[in-house]
Design a protein around this motif. Structure first.
Motif, PDB file in Angstrom:
ATOM      1  N   GLU A  94      80.342  -4.268  16.367  1.00 14.78           N
ATOM      2  CA  GLU A  94      80.839  -6.083  16.308  1.00 14.78           C
ATOM      3  C   GLU A  94      82.255  -5.958  15.135  1.00 14.78           C
ATOM      4  N   LYS A 122      78.409 -12.075  18.672  1.00 17.71           N
ATOM      5  CA  LYS A 122      77.169 -11.938  17.323  1.00 17.71           C
ATOM      6  C   LYS A 122      75.940 -11.641  16.970  1.00 17.71           C
ATOM      7  N   ALA A 123      75.706 -13.543  17.631  1.00 18.55           N
ATOM      8  CA  ALA A 123      73.983 -13.437  17.756  1.00 18.55           C
ATOM      9  C   ALA A 123      73.737 -12.066  18.394  1.00 18.55           C
ATOM     10  N   ASP A 150      80.430 -16.314  18.873  1.00 15.26           N
ATOM     11  CA  ASP A 150      79.330 -16.381  18.073  1.00 15.26           C
ATOM     12  C   ASP A 150      78.154 -16.174  18.852  1.00 15.26           C
ATOM     13  N   TRP A 180      75.930   0.190  16.303  1.00 16.11           N
ATOM     14  CA  TRP A 180      76.275  -1.602  16.506  1.00 16.11           C
ATOM     15  C   TRP A 180      77.809  -2.022  16.005  1.00 16.11           C
ATOM     16  N   ARG A 234      73.819  -8.914  16.515  1.00 16.31           N
ATOM     17  CA  ARG A 234      72.590  -9.523  15.405  1.00 16.31           C
ATOM     18  C   ARG A 234      71.219  -9.183  15.981  1.00 16.31           C
ATOM     19  N   PHE A 235      70.822  -9.592  16.984  1.00 14.13           N
ATOM     20  CA  PHE A 235      69.173  -9.120  17.354  1.00 14.13           C
ATOM     21  C   PHE A 235      68.722  -7.907  17.921  1.00 14.13           C
ATOM     22  N   GLN A 241      70.882  -5.193  17.034  1.00 11.78           N
ATOM     23  CA  GLN A 241      71.072  -4.067  16.045  1.00 11.78           C
ATOM     24  C   GLN A 241      69.974  -2.916  15.477  1.00 11.78           C
ATOM     25  N   THR A 242      67.927  -3.826  15.036  1.00  8.27           N
ATOM     26  CA  THR A 242      67.353  -3.227  15.116  1.00  8.27           C
ATOM     27  C   THR A 242      66.366  -2.379  15.798  1.00  8.27           C
TER      28      THR A 242
END
Length: 126
Positions: free
Chosen positions: A21, A43-44, A40, A17, A47-48, A50-51
């Protein structure tokens, strides 16, 4: 069974991830036509996810001035095309393409997209 990517060999491969990015940042600097909203939202999305999910294999410039994330899964490739105001979820199977349009929710991640991702994307190993 093929995706809409014109030339996967020309697309930057990613395996994490963090690399995804970084690929978004490179696309943003290389393609000034990409709107701030597209960047944006991409990238959001990272972020959501990646885990929660395995990273895509490819992050590339989309069909429109968009960012595309591609998972080359064995049975049904998945693509997410990130727009300024929505996401398009593509699933390829049995020679067919299923397309879902999901409106972006500024400030939160769209529930319908969460549901699609939960059904389609692999979870991290270990």
């Amino acid at each position: 069974m093929t995706s809409r990517s014109d030339d996967p060999s020309a697309s930057p491969s990613v395996s994490t991830w963090i690399e995804a990015e970084a690929a978004i940042d490179r696309l943003a600097s290389k393609h000034p036509e990409l709107s701030r909203g597209v960047i944006d939202n991409a990238k959001a999305f990272v972020r959501f996810c990646q885990t929660r999910y395995e990273p895509p294999g490819v992050v590339s410039y989309g069909y429109w001035p968009t960012i595309q994330l591609v998972w080359h899964l064995k049975d049904n490739p998945i693509e997410i095309e990130v727009f300024q105001d929505h996401y398009e979820f593509y699933q390829f199977f049995d020679g067919e393409t299923a397309i879902q349009h999901v409106d972006a929710c500024h400030g939160s991640f769209p529930e319908p997209l969460k549901e699609l991702l939960n059904r389609a994307l692999p979870r991290p190993q270990g």
